[in-house]
Design an enzyme around this catalytic site. Structure first.
Site, PDB file in Angstrom:
ATOM      1  N   ASN A 159       0.566  -1.107   0.098  1.00  0.00           N
ATOM      2  CA  ASN A 159       0.153   0.279   0.158  1.00  0.00           C
ATOM      3  C   ASN A 159       0.866   1.230   0.345  1.00  0.00           C
ATOM      4  O   ASN A 159      -0.029   2.124  -0.940  1.00  0.00           O
ATOM      5  CB  ASN A 159      -0.661  -0.148   1.253  1.00  0.00           C
ATOM      6  N   GLY A 219       8.708 -14.999   1.630  1.00  0.00           N
ATOM      7  CA  GLY A 219       8.433 -14.354   1.975  1.00  0.00           C
ATOM      8  C   GLY A 219       8.159 -15.535   3.989  1.00  0.00           C
ATOM      9  O   GLY A 219       9.883 -15.223   5.115  1.00  0.00           O
ATOM     10  N   GLU A 257       3.244  -4.930  12.238  1.00  0.00           N
ATOM     11  CA  GLU A 257       2.333  -3.989  11.997  1.00  0.00           C
ATOM     12  C   GLU A 257       1.317  -4.435  11.045  1.00  0.00           C
ATOM     13  O   GLU A 257       1.588  -4.584   9.840  1.00  0.00           O
ATOM     14  CB  GLU A 257       3.150  -3.095  10.903  1.00  0.00           C
ATOM     15  N   CYS A 291      -3.552   1.456   6.376  1.00  0.00           N
ATOM     16  CA  CYS A 291      -4.103   0.880   7.678  1.00  0.00           C
ATOM     17  C   CYS A 291      -4.796   2.016   8.437  1.00  0.00           C
ATOM     18  O   CYS A 291      -5.111   1.437   9.608  1.00  0.00           O
ATOM     19  CB  CYS A 291      -2.952   0.164   8.517  1.00  0.00           C
ATOM     20  N   GLU A 469       7.075   0.688  16.435  1.00  0.00           N
ATOM     21  CA  GLU A 469       8.569   1.203  15.309  1.00  0.00           C
ATOM     22  C   GLU A 469       8.732   2.633  15.362  1.00  0.00           C
ATOM     23  O   GLU A 469       7.818   3.466  16.128  1.00  0.00           O
ATOM     24  CB  GLU A 469       7.932   1.293  13.762  1.00  0.00           C
TER      25      GLU A 469
HETATM   26  O1  TXE Z   1      -0.894  -8.861   2.440  1.00  0.00           O
HETATM   27  P1  TXE Z   1       0.156  -9.549   2.656  1.00  0.00           P
HETATM   28  P2  TXE Z   1      -2.000  -9.149   1.255  1.00  0.00           P
HETATM   29  C1  TXE Z   1      -4.418  -6.266   5.082  1.00  0.00           C
HETATM   30  C2  TXE Z   1      -5.540  -5.291   4.023  1.00  0.00           C
HETATM   31  C3  TXE Z   1      -5.102  -6.655   2.596  1.00  0.00           C
HETATM   32  C4  TXE Z   1      -5.028  -7.536   3.574  1.00  0.00           C
HETATM   33  C5  TXE Z   1      -4.637  -7.924   2.972  1.00  0.00           C
HETATM   34  O2  TXE Z   1      -6.448  -5.464   4.363  1.00  0.00           O
HETATM   35  O3  TXE Z   1      -6.468  -6.629   1.870  1.00  0.00           O
HETATM   36  O4  TXE Z   1      -4.063  -7.214   4.834  1.00  0.00           O
HETATM   37  O5  TXE Z   1      -3.243  -8.139   2.133  1.00  0.00           O
HETATM   38  C6  TXE Z   1       4.441 -10.913   2.317  1.00  0.00           C
HETATM   39  N1  TXE Z   1       5.324 -15.461   5.092  1.00  0.00           N
HETATM   40  N2  TXE Z   1      -3.046  -5.040   4.947  1.00  0.00           N
HETATM   41  O6  TXE Z   1      -2.331 -10.137   0.783  1.00  0.00           O
HETATM   42  O7  TXE Z   1       0.098 -10.737   2.691  1.00  0.00           O
HETATM   43  C7  TXE Z   1       3.415 -10.783   1.269  1.00  0.00           C
HETATM   44  O8  TXE Z   1       4.006 -11.000   0.119  1.00  0.00           O
HETATM   45  C8  TXE Z   1       5.978 -14.316   5.388  1.00  0.00           C
HETATM   46  C9  TXE Z   1      -2.943  -3.821   5.749  1.00  0.00           C
HETATM   47  O9  TXE Z   1      -1.393  -8.180   0.180  1.00  0.00           O
HETATM   48  O10 TXE Z   1       0.501  -9.665   4.621  1.00  0.00           O
HETATM   49  C10 TXE Z   1       3.721  -9.175   1.415  1.00  0.00           C
HETATM   50  O11 TXE Z   1       5.374  -8.754   0.688  1.00  0.00           O
HETATM   51  N3  TXE Z   1       6.161 -12.998   4.208  1.00  0.00           N
HETATM   52  C11 TXE Z   1      -1.491  -3.487   5.587  1.00  0.00           C
HETATM   53  C12 TXE Z   1       3.553  -8.736   2.655  1.00  0.00           C
HETATM   54  O12 TXE Z   1       4.090 -10.474   3.846  1.00  0.00           O
HETATM   55  C13 TXE Z   1       4.395 -13.161   4.026  1.00  0.00           C
HETATM   56  C14 TXE Z   1      -0.811  -3.388   4.404  1.00  0.00           C
HETATM   57  C15 TXE Z   1       2.142  -8.118   3.427  1.00  0.00           C
HETATM   58  O13 TXE Z   1       1.370  -8.816   2.495  1.00  0.00           O
HETATM   59  C16 TXE Z   1       3.786 -14.291   4.179  1.00  0.00           C
HETATM   60  C17 TXE Z   1      -1.141  -4.640   3.448  1.00  0.00           C
HETATM   61  C18 TXE Z   1       4.410 -15.823   4.503  1.00  0.00           C
HETATM   62  N4  TXE Z   1       3.623 -16.718   4.590  1.00  0.00           N
HETATM   63  C19 TXE Z   1      -2.709  -5.448   3.728  1.00  0.00           C
HETATM   64  N5  TXE Z   1       2.545 -14.317   3.212  1.00  0.00           N
HETATM   65  C20 TXE Z   1      -1.154  -2.822   6.640  1.00  0.00           C
HETATM   66  N6  TXE Z   1      -0.910  -2.585   7.956  1.00  0.00           N
HETATM   67  O14 TXE Z   1      -0.757  -1.805   5.888  1.00  0.00           O
HETATM   68  C21 TXE Z   1       2.575 -12.927   2.556  1.00  0.00           C
HETATM   69  N7  TXE Z   1       3.558 -12.372   2.890  1.00  0.00           N
END
Ligand code: TXE
Length: 488
Positions: A159, A219, A257, A291, A469
């Site tokens: 994001n 990841g 976070e 977020c 953070e």
């Molecule tokens: O996030 P992911 P997604 C929320 C928002 C969104 C939902 C899912 O509601 O619709 O989360 O988004 C990495 N081990 N936020 O699916 O999957 C992934 O490659 C290690 C809120 O896009 O959590 C990416 O680099 N890493 C949020 C990062 O984690 C892993 C911002 C985030 O992806 C992994 C984004 C694993 N098993 C989405 N699986 C905020 N807090 O700002 C995924 N990743």
């Protein structure tokens, strides 16, 4: 493109030991431009072997980097910051193309903030002092060393791609660690460009290693690596919970976070115009994909009808358009699956009997018919416990409802699983103090939103995460405290 050929596209590569290299497996993932729905490049889907290579490079760099003077580390971080500023346009355009956000926003917020992250931690590290305690009457003195952890992992979301990537990397390297970092596979471009800048700024080889790929492969390999001792993660709550489970048996230090469903609480005694303009921003900035967005709006009943009319009128005037057009307020959502997820909540709202006051439909932008555009959407909900009011939608969608008393709104504000931020609009000082104390959130804004001072702690409670953070909190996370007790 097939997975067995190196893309002709001036493609993204991993940045390991100061070099840009292809992934060992030669596996690639398509990278989409959300403004037109087209594939415009490919990125490595790095395997365990690539992560191991990045780890070895970080490990080799650590003895020297951890002994580099604070002045030298500071100088390099500030140089990175200056180079980011000098390349503002290039980075902003890349960020917009990858993410769908308006270029103007990337130019004004994302890239300047990424530069500030390096400048801030370049300065902060020179002020990060150890504590010492004289044990009076025992002829002893204690002092606390703050030592870098070693090799740490940084995993960031799509994001605010460069903004959040650098928010982790800058304190990690400032504190003397070496890093294996993975940006989101959905928005890899600016992280890739950052590698070039770091080399140019003189960051020694191996201090920062960037591996690209899916969360479930790359990841996961970072989190599972037994010698990557700390993980700083920003992303979805479900992913955060998974990471915590994988990391627990290895006793890794974790900073998580995660998501938010933040209340925006409006009392009748607020400065109305300021509140109205800021509420439009806190609802829809970055297509609502922050977020910290105030996605649940609660309005004191005496001004509810007026607010509803004024707010909807303003929201209807927001222009949804191509991210590069200067008058675009709302660009494209980040990806097709994400657009579908957000749309599914508009359907759920209707099924739950809520009223769509405006928006709710996809937008076709001329010339970019396959882009992921959605109207800014305002949903009037009847109760606070419906799904659209409880679950993180993370798009240009807000809910609104009236409230009667301070106690009522406090209860509703806290009745979600998340606890990242809260916004309060009032000029009543006693109420401000009462509510700020009781709101379950890591950050409370009063009569403003998203005003950030990088020295302050940033993070959430409940399902919004663990740890903080920002400022010295980040430097504490990226160091181990060791107490030395000397009897004299
Ligand atoms: O996030 P992911 P997604 C929320 C928002 C969104 C939902 C899912 O509601 O619709 O989360 O988004 C990495 N081990 N936020 O699916 O999957 C992934 O490659 C290690 C809120 O896009 O959590 C990416 O680099 N890493 C949020 C990062 O984690 C892993 C911002 C985030 O992806 C992994 C984004 C694993 N098993 C989405 N699986 C905020 N807090 O700002 C995924 N990743």
């Amino acid at each position: 493109m097939k997975n067995n050929e190196i893309p002709a596209y001036a493609g993204i590569k991993n940045y390991i030991n100061g070099e840009f290299i292809n992934p060992e497996s030669n596996q690639w993932i398509d990278n989409y431009n959300p403004s037109n729905g087209e594939v415009y490049g490919q990125i490595p889907n790095s395997s365990k072997e690539d992560v191991e290579q990045a780890f070895q490079s970080a490990k080799s760099a650590f003895p020297s980097w951890s002994q580099t003077t604070l002045e030298e580390r500071s100088r390099i971080l500030i140089k990175i910051s200056e180079l980011l500023e000098a390349n503002l346009d290039r980075f902003a355009e890349a960020e917009s193309k990858d993410n769908g956000k308006p270029v103007s926003l990337a130019k004004m917020v994302d890239i300047p903030r990424a530069a500030s992250n390096f400048r801030f931690f370049g300065n902060a590290i020179t002020q990060f002092a150890s504590e010492s305690h004289e044990s009076v009457g025992q002829n002893a003195v204690n002092y606390t060393l703050r030592q870098p952890i070693g090799v740490v992992g940084c995993i960031s979301p799509w994001n605010l791609p460069l903004y959040l990537f650098t928010w982790k990397i800058a304190p990690a390297i400032a504190a003397g660690n070496c890093v294996v970092a993975k940006p989101s596979e959905v928005t890899p471009m600016t992280a890739y460009l950052l590698g070039e800048i770091c080399s140019e700024a003189g960051l020694p080889k191996g201090v920062l290693n960037i591996v690209h790929g899916l969360g479930t492969t790359t990841g996961q390999a970072i989190v599972e690596h037994p010698n990557i001792k700390a993980i700083s993660f920003t992303g979805g709550t479900a992913t955060g919970a998974h990471i915590a489970k994988v990391a627990a048996p290895m006793f890794k230090k974790l900073s998580l976070e995660l998501g938010g469903k933040n209340p925006n609480i409006i009392f009748a005694d607020c400065d109305y115009d300021d509140m109205l303009n800021t509420t439009v921003r806190s609802s829809f900035a970055n297509q609502g994909q922050i977020c910290l967005c105030g996605s649940r709006i609660f309005v004191e009943e005496t001004i509810y009808e007026k607010f509803k009319a004024d707010f909807v009128e303003k929201v209807k005037s927001l222009k949804v358009g191509h991210p590069s057009e200067i008058d675009t307020n709302i660009g494209a959502l980040v990806s097709k699956p994400h657009l579908e997820k957000v749309k599914s909540y508009i359907k759920i709202a209707k099924e739950e009997g809520a009223t769509i006051l405006c928006g709710g439909n996809e937008v076709t932008v001329e010339g970019y018919e396959n882009g992921y555009y959605l109207q800014p959407t305002v949903i009037e909900v009847k109760t606070d416990d419906c799904r659209v009011n409880q679950e993180e939608i993370f798009g240009p969608v807000v809910t609104i409802m009236p409230f009667k008393t301070e106690d009522d709104v406090l209860e509703m504000a806290n009745k979600v699983k998340y606890g990242l931020s809260a916004t309060l609009w009032t000029n009543n000082l006693k109420r401000t103090m009462r509510m700020s104390n009781q709101l379950q959130a890591g950050i409370v804004w009063v009569n403003t939103w998203m005003m950030r001072d990088l020295r302050t702690p940033f993070g959430g409670v409940k399902a919004s995460g663990v740890g903080r953070e920002g400022g010295f909190e980040a430097l504490r996370f990226f160091t181990e405290a060791k107490n030395v007790c000397i009897k004299y």
